[in-house]
Motif scaffolding. Structure first.
Motif, PDB file in Angstrom:
ATOM      1  N   GLU A  87     -28.493 -10.876 -53.056  1.00  0.00           N
ATOM      2  CA  GLU A  87     -27.766 -10.959 -51.799  1.00  0.00           C
ATOM      3  C   GLU A  87     -28.212 -12.239 -51.093  1.00  0.00           C
ATOM      4  OE1 GLU A  87     -27.008  -6.991 -49.365  1.00  0.00           O
ATOM      5  OE2 GLU A  87     -28.892  -7.945 -48.802  1.00  0.00           O
ATOM      6  N   LEU A  88     -27.285 -13.144 -50.795  1.00  0.00           N
ATOM      7  CA  LEU A  88     -27.658 -14.399 -50.139  1.00  0.00           C
ATOM      8  C   LEU A  88     -27.516 -14.315 -48.625  1.00  0.00           C
ATOM      9  CD1 LEU A  88     -26.031 -16.956 -52.597  1.00  0.00           C
ATOM     10  CD2 LEU A  88     -28.400 -16.142 -52.516  1.00  0.00           C
ATOM     11  N   SER A  89     -26.361 -13.856 -48.175  1.00  0.00           N
ATOM     12  CA  SER A  89     -26.144 -13.669 -46.740  1.00  0.00           C
ATOM     13  C   SER A  89     -25.099 -12.589 -46.551  1.00  0.00           C
ATOM     14  CB  SER A  89     -25.707 -14.967 -46.071  1.00  0.00           C
ATOM     15  OG  SER A  89     -24.471 -15.399 -46.586  1.00  0.00           O
ATOM     16  N   LEU A  90     -25.126 -11.978 -45.389  1.00  0.00           N
ATOM     17  CA  LEU A  90     -24.214 -10.884 -45.089  1.00  0.00           C
ATOM     18  C   LEU A  90     -23.164 -11.344 -44.086  1.00  0.00           C
ATOM     19  CD1 LEU A  90     -26.890  -8.065 -44.836  1.00  0.00           C
ATOM     20  CD2 LEU A  90     -25.493  -8.695 -46.801  1.00  0.00           C
ATOM     21  N   LYS A  91     -22.090 -10.572 -43.964  1.00  0.00           N
ATOM     22  CA  LYS A  91     -20.988 -10.982 -43.093  1.00  0.00           C
ATOM     23  C   LYS A  91     -21.375 -11.024 -41.625  1.00  0.00           C
ATOM     24  CE  LYS A  91     -18.937  -6.364 -43.196  1.00  0.00           C
ATOM     25  NZ  LYS A  91     -17.753  -5.612 -43.617  1.00  0.00           N
ATOM     26  N   ASP A  92     -22.465 -10.380 -41.261  1.00  0.00           N
ATOM     27  CA  ASP A  92     -22.941 -10.465 -39.876  1.00  0.00           C
ATOM     28  C   ASP A  92     -23.854 -11.681 -39.680  1.00  0.00           C
ATOM     29  OD1 ASP A  92     -25.349  -9.758 -41.054  1.00  0.00           O
ATOM     30  OD2 ASP A  92     -25.601  -7.901 -39.934  1.00  0.00           O
ATOM     31  N   HIS A  93     -23.894 -12.557 -40.676  1.00  0.00           N
ATOM     32  CA  HIS A  93     -24.653 -13.811 -40.681  1.00  0.00           C
ATOM     33  C   HIS A  93     -26.156 -13.622 -40.854  1.00  0.00           C
ATOM     34  CE1 HIS A  93     -20.949 -15.812 -39.671  1.00  0.00           C
ATOM     35  NE2 HIS A  93     -20.799 -14.979 -38.639  1.00  0.00           N
ATOM     36  N   SER A  94     -26.579 -12.411 -41.166  1.00  0.00           N
ATOM     37  CA  SER A  94     -28.002 -12.201 -41.432  1.00  0.00           C
ATOM     38  C   SER A  94     -28.293 -12.584 -42.883  1.00  0.00           C
ATOM     39  CB  SER A  94     -28.403 -10.750 -41.173  1.00  0.00           C
ATOM     40  OG  SER A  94     -27.721  -9.870 -42.053  1.00  0.00           O
TER      41      SER A  94
END
Length: 96
Positions: A14-21
């Protein structure tokens, strides 16, 4: 007689999530497949089914992982209705 398969390892991060975390999860597992996946990636790319290489790789990997699970679980009722459609789809894909 033992069936021969190609053996692979898949590593997903997992590189980044849609909530920008920042992503924190990782998954790695080994699996086998009766097909040479890298040759299939090349064939899909050469057919130019999709506009970019990454989409072709995602498509090929997803399809091969899914259909291999289906093959290994032929009698599972989950695949009963889907099996004929997948068989037709694979014939169409291979003939294009």
């Amino acid at each position: 007689m033992e069936k021969r398969n190609n053996k692979y390892q898949l590593y997903l991060k997992e590189l980044s999530l849609k909530d920008h975390s920042e992503g924190t999860k990782e998954l790695s597992f080994n699996f086998d497949n009766h097909d040479d996946l890298f040759q299939i990636f090349e064939v899909i790319q050469s057919k130019k089914i999709f506009n970019d290489e990454t989409t072709g790789q995602e498509f090929a990997l997803g399809l091969k992982l899914f259909t291999e699970v289906m093959l290994k679980n032929k009698q599972h009722p989950l695949f009963e209705d889907l099996r004929p459609a997948i068989m037709e789809f694979m014939k169409k894909l291979k003939s294009s």
